[in-house]
Enzyme design. Structure first.
Site, PDB file in Angstrom:
ATOM      1  N   CYS A   1      -2.042   8.573   3.742  1.00 42.08           N
ATOM      2  CA  CYS A   1      -1.902   8.143   2.349  1.00 42.08           C
ATOM      3  C   CYS A   1      -3.156   8.451   1.538  1.00 42.08           C
ATOM      4  CB  CYS A   1      -1.586   6.653   2.287  1.00 42.08           C
ATOM      5  SG  CYS A   1      -2.810   5.607   3.119  1.00 42.08           S
TER       6      CYS A   1
ATOM      7  N   GLU B   1       0.880  -1.172   0.000  1.00 40.42           N
ATOM      8  CA  GLU B   1       0.000   0.000   0.000  1.00 40.42           C
ATOM      9  C   GLU B   1       0.909   1.210   0.000  1.00 40.42           C
ATOM     10  OE1 GLU B   1      -1.686   3.240   1.403  1.00 40.42           O
ATOM     11  OE2 GLU B   1      -2.216   2.039   3.146  1.00 40.42           O
TER      12      GLU B   1
END
Length: 485
Positions: A287, A253
């Site tokens: 993020c 990720e």
């Protein structure tokens, strides 16, 4: 209040012991630079001990009754609930998180642990027919073995737990490497939580080390079959290459350049509120945070006015104050990087709609207007409290701008006609996108992950079950099979 002096040991082979590196690390509060604790770092021998322990104990753990594994996960959730305030103190003090964000992080982690409690009894097999008469095909779902987890500094407790809990629940051993800057919240606290919950001694290991000393050994070690990494795209590419070369599975990720599209028929006040949350939550160090706000030119000015007004009102400062929303960035290097990014974008033609301030590592919100997608600040992940507002000629132009990025993690579309906004969202090249909301969303039963340079694989729910297990085909020839020789 949390006591930090106790967090000065590695968690290896079921013991709290000093690392064997010649170097140590000083863990600090990013708001006031106060030293919280010193820890002797791990060396290559420590890494090997951790992996060997996880491998040895995993063989026994895989044979534990699924209901017992589930019970231990439930116990971890119970302990987390009881120790919530202690962990809030750790997260806020060590990571610079606001109290609000710390609570959100714990809620996310609690949810994924509870989801993981179901995994041991969801590892179902199948019996399938065969082309061969008298044969039965059985598919078994098994643990992968040992999982190496590398987690970041921004949501350290949750982003570690997102891999650790599913990996343990599905019968794996784990070696966790947290970011040194958040080694307690992202690693050592998790080791203690599961130790107290009753996992077998040595199954979960937590190592804190200097990558300059260890190099790629954590990833290239022959024992782990899966590496789970959350962090930058640059580092993720390198880890992906190492795993490919060593034929390991990888879950990545990575970075995001998330866009929020505000359509011409959007409610400006509501859209601006959503954008402010999605941009400035945890000072933009997420993020999934909005990097680019792409607004139809017909409502650009009223949106910008509302957005700036809301950004100005966000309380900034000492993260221990419950009223604070934006605390410090993780370190001074990040502050310098972001300020340089602002100056470069100004030289490229961006204008300042809201001039933030800097006090130590605390940055109040900056808002840049008249940004184009070619500017540096629109192409790089900011990871700070700086918003770029881009004007789109129309809906098609907004979609084009949103997709003009190598990243594809999260995003948002805000509009007046709900199903029309959904159709726009479906055209955005991203793993996740949210309609009439902002980009920072995560749920334990939903697939979480990105497209393009934002990663590989999916976390959450049945997708996490797939990531941390493997399947094995066992065929059983029940009736005698004739052979031609």
């Amino acid at each position: 209040m949390a006591t930090f002096s106790v967090w000065n040991k590695q968690f290896i082979a079921g013991e709290w012991r000093e690392g064997r590196s010649k170097d140590s690390y000083e863990d600090k509060n990013p708001y006031n630079d106060e030293t919280l604790v010193h820890i002797r770092l791990a060396n290559l021998d420590d890494i090997n001990d951790a992996y060997e322990s996880a491998k040895r104990v995993q063989k026994e753990w895989a044979q534990v009754n699924p209901y017992e594994r589930s019970r231990i996960m439930e116990r971890a959730a119970e302990l987390l609930s009881q120790r919530r305030q202690e962990l809030i103190d750790i997260i806020t003090t060590e990571t610079g998180s606001s109290v609000v964000k710390a609570n959100v992080e714990i809620d996310f982690a609690m949810a994924i642990i509870k989801e993981a409690t179901t995994f041991p009894i969801r590892m179902r097999g199948h019996i399938l027919p065969s082309l061969i008469p008298g044969k039965e095909n059985r598919i078994y779902r098994n643990p992968a073995g040992v999982v190496g987890v590398i987690s970041p500094f921004n949501f350290p407790f949750y982003l570690s737990m997102r891999s650790v809990a599913p990996a343990l629940a599905t019968g794996n051993g784990v070696v966790l490497k947290p970011d040194s800057q958040t080694m307690i919240a992202g690693g050592l606290y998790i080791g203690k939580l599961f130790e107290d919950a009753g996992i077998p001694k040595g199954l979960l290991n937590v190592v804190v080390f200097n990558t300059g000393e260890i190099g790629d050994a954590f990833v290239e070690h022959p024992i782990p079959r899966i590496i789970s990494f959350t962090g930058s795209t640059q580092v993720g590419r390198h880890i992906g290459e190492l795993c490919g070369r060593n034929l390991k599975r990888v879950a990545l990720e990575l970075g995001g350049n998330n866009a929020m599209i505000v359509l011409a028929d959007a409610d400006v006040e509501k859209a601006a509120g959503a954008a402010a949350f999605g941009k400035f939550m945890h000072a933009g160090q997420i993020c999934m945070a909005i990097n680019r706000v792409i607004v139809d030119q017909t409502i650009y000015e009223p949106f910008l006015e509302a957005f700036v007004r809301k950004a100005k009102a966000i309380p900034c400062g000492d993260q221990s104050n419950p009223e604070t929303i934006i605390g410090p960035l993780i370190n001074a290097k990040q502050v310098s990087r972001i300020l340089a990014l602002i100056e470069k974008s100004k030289s490229e033609g961006a204008k300042v709609a809201l001039e933030g301030s800097v006090n130590g590592n605390v940055m109040s919100p900056f808002v840049l207007r008249d940004v184009t997608n070619e500017m540096t600040i629109a192409q790089e992940e900011i990871f700070g409290p700086v918003a770029s507002v881009i004007a789109a000629k129309d809906e098609e132009d907004a979609i084009r701008i949103a997709n003009d990025s190598p990243y594809g993690l999260s995003g948002a579309v805000y509009g007046g006609r709900l199903e029309h906004a959904v159709e726009v969202a479906k055209r955005i090249e991203t793993g996740m996108i949210h309609v009439n909301d902002q980009s920072v969303n995560d749920e334990p039963i939903i697939a979480f992950g990105g497209e393009k340079s934002s990663g590989l694989g999916r976390y959450g729910g049945e997708w996490a079950l797939d990531e941390f297990t493997t399947v094995k085909w066992v065929s059983v020839q029940i009736q005698d099979r004739p052979y031609p020789f």
